[in-house]
Design an enzyme around this catalytic site. Structure first.
Site, PDB file in Angstrom:
ATOM      1  N   GLY A  31      -5.094   7.462   0.072  1.00  0.00           N
ATOM      2  CA  GLY A  31      -4.835   6.246   0.831  1.00  0.00           C
ATOM      3  C   GLY A  31      -3.709   5.415   0.249  1.00  0.00           C
ATOM      4  O   GLY A  31      -2.958   5.875  -0.612  1.00  0.00           O
ATOM      5  N   HIS A  37       3.747   9.897   1.701  1.00  0.00           N
ATOM      6  CA  HIS A  37       2.669  10.467   2.520  1.00  0.00           C
ATOM      7  C   HIS A  37       3.143  10.707   3.949  1.00  0.00           C
ATOM      8  O   HIS A  37       2.814  11.716   4.567  1.00  0.00           O
ATOM      9  CB  HIS A  37       1.473   9.504   2.580  1.00  0.00           C
ATOM     10  CG  HIS A  37       0.854   9.205   1.260  1.00  0.00           C
ATOM     11  ND1 HIS A  37       0.973   7.982   0.644  1.00  0.00           N
ATOM     12  CD2 HIS A  37       0.107   9.965   0.424  1.00  0.00           C
ATOM     13  CE1 HIS A  37       0.311   7.994  -0.502  1.00  0.00           C
ATOM     14  NE2 HIS A  37      -0.217   9.183  -0.667  1.00  0.00           N
ATOM     15  N   LYS A 149       6.213  15.189  -6.029  1.00  0.00           N
ATOM     16  CA  LYS A 149       6.163  14.217  -7.119  1.00  0.00           C
ATOM     17  C   LYS A 149       5.104  14.638  -8.135  1.00  0.00           C
ATOM     18  O   LYS A 149       5.303  14.529  -9.337  1.00  0.00           O
ATOM     19  CB  LYS A 149       5.859  12.809  -6.611  1.00  0.00           C
ATOM     20  CG  LYS A 149       5.857  11.799  -7.757  1.00  0.00           C
ATOM     21  CD  LYS A 149       5.926  10.383  -7.252  1.00  0.00           C
ATOM     22  CE  LYS A 149       4.575   9.940  -6.727  1.00  0.00           C
ATOM     23  NZ  LYS A 149       3.636   9.584  -7.817  1.00  0.00           N
ATOM     24  N   GLN A 153       0.187  19.237  -9.841  1.00  0.00           N
ATOM     25  CA  GLN A 153      -0.877  19.386  -8.849  1.00  0.00           C
ATOM     26  C   GLN A 153      -0.565  20.541  -7.892  1.00  0.00           C
ATOM     27  O   GLN A 153      -1.434  21.350  -7.572  1.00  0.00           O
ATOM     28  CB  GLN A 153      -1.049  18.081  -8.074  1.00  0.00           C
ATOM     29  CG  GLN A 153      -2.085  18.157  -6.977  1.00  0.00           C
ATOM     30  CD  GLN A 153      -2.383  16.787  -6.389  1.00  0.00           C
ATOM     31  OE1 GLN A 153      -3.265  16.085  -6.847  1.00  0.00           O
ATOM     32  NE2 GLN A 153      -1.637  16.410  -5.368  1.00  0.00           N
TER      33      GLN A 153
END
EC number: 6.3.2.1
Lengths: 285, 285
Positions: A31, A37, A149, A153
């Site tokens: 969020g 995003h 970024k 991950q």
């Protein structure tokens, strides 16, 4: 656009969509959406019949001393941004919905975690992998979009999808930056005004490193020393790490060759920022 | 019936079947099929459009001193048995196909592993959970069939499916037994003739315990003592464990009430056998 908070409802919608032959593009987020995003959502929009954005601040990936409680949240704003981008479903479960009991099974990331953010955030990627397995099972995506970024991950998720044979395609999307080069991040709102100005030094130091490599520098240690000096001189932040590793395997290298990542984390008073550059080092002529 | 050895081929067949609205019933096995497995397949056959049996001796769930190398294998026989039962697909991958590299992410079972088989087989259920996540992603089943002989496995898999939100239904199927009560097992072939006769004592001891509970015995320790004495007197096997726990939570109990499991493992010279009974203890009148 529909907001779904119930796991079973989201899962049955997804399974029904798959039965109808629809492709699902998925953007998992915590969020406080920013243009980074939205660039993921825009890519998902273009390449799939239906898009799902999840908004879930996953407690499992925060350490006991980390910013779970203060992580910025604004569902109304997120919802309106996602809707403007043409998103179809927001999956917005509570922590109790996602973890009604302490999980009896979790994911354990065995590789690529002893470097970069993994080193200072033990268990972080276990939490990321665990919630992603859950979200993939709930949302049933064909393609999942991640920002570069957080390159570590992306590397960990690539391993997860490969090793668990999850039938999804991971789509890495380039980092979106402010005009002065600062990587967009939900955590940027926590920068003090002076820190916000200084924070451009992260990207500048990466550009500096790229130039040095272009000019023939082959020793990672020399590059790292110059970057550290630059960050120290130009910011009040504390360097958590700056590392140069092979990519995507994230192994230490003694000489700059092949595909590499230069990545860093810098702690400001109320925000820890990360940034990186992935570089294909030209062979000597 | 088709035999598939390639992960991508099995996965795309499964995804295509799901698109066509077909339901998939799945029986994961380590091969050397016996009537226990066939009862699972028969249940799967009845309740689904298509059935898949996997045969994979999963190295990840064997400890370094366990019987991975000597685990019985006979693919031709398995294949013909499955075909007779009306099975549609056998998924029969090699270990290299399933684990081409050391997995970078595995499953970690956090609960229900410090009792029964988990206690003497550290990491066993991590290996089981890891391979099942992979197999579920490859085979895309609607329902998966497990024998209650390994009740702890059923309890762990129930937790796995719940906690990872895997959209499958776990169907437990009652243990199939020889005429004299011995639970069917691939490992029974390794029993010496005398051991084969003695091995009925496992089931007999469970029956004995059930009778004692029916007659009002409420102390688990007294039941356990009687069972141990019976096994020692009637077999040359070495008791690995006999435990009485709550079911399905597998917690220690000091008094017999509610749903319980009585479970045991006994080591014979070349085979370690397990058996159990799940009992709903009647309330005192």
């Amino acid at each position: 656009m529909r907001t779904i908070t119930d796991i079973r409802e989201m899962q049955s919608i997804a399974i029904q969509l798959k039965r109808e032959g629809k492709t699902i593009g998925f953007v998992p987020t915590m969020g406080y959406l920013h243009e980074g995003h939205l660039s993921l959502l825009s890519a998902a929009r273009k390449e799939n019949d239906v898009t799902v954005v999840s908004i879930f601040v996953n407690p499992l990936q925060f350490g006991p001393k980390e910013d779970l409680a203060t992580y910025p949240r604004d569902f109304e704003r997120d919802s309106s941004l996602a809707e403007k981008e043409g998103n179809d479903y927001i999956f917005f479960p509570s922590a109790d919905e996602m973890y009604p009991v302490t999980p009896s099974v979790t994911a354990k990331v065995q590789d690529r975690t002893d470097v970069l953010c993994g080193k200072s955030r033990p268990g972080h990627f276990d939490g990321v992998a665990t919630v992603l397995i859950k979200l993939f099972n709930i949302v049933q995506p064909d393609k999942v979009y991640f920002g570069m970024k957080d390159a570590q991950q992306v590397a960990v998720v690539d391993g997860l999808v490969r090793d668990f044979n999850i039938p999804v395609e991971i789509v890495p999307v380039q980092t979106v930056r402010e005009e002065d080069g600062l990587a967009k991040s939900s955590r940027n709102v926590h920068l003090l005004p002076a820190e916000r100005d200084q924070a451009t030094a992260l990207h500048q130091s990466l550009k500096m490193a790229e130039s040095a490599i272009d000019e023939g520098e082959q020793d990672p240690q020399k590059i790292l020393a110059r970057m550290k000096e630059f960050i120290k001189k130009n910011t009040s932040g504390e360097i958590d790490y700056i590392e140069i590793l092979s990519y995507p395997n994230l192994k230490q290298i003694s000489r700059l060759e092949g595909k590499i990542i230069i990545a860093m984390a810098v702690k400001f008073s109320k925000a820890r920022l990360i940034d990186n550059a992935i570089i294909s080092v030209k062979k000597e002529s």
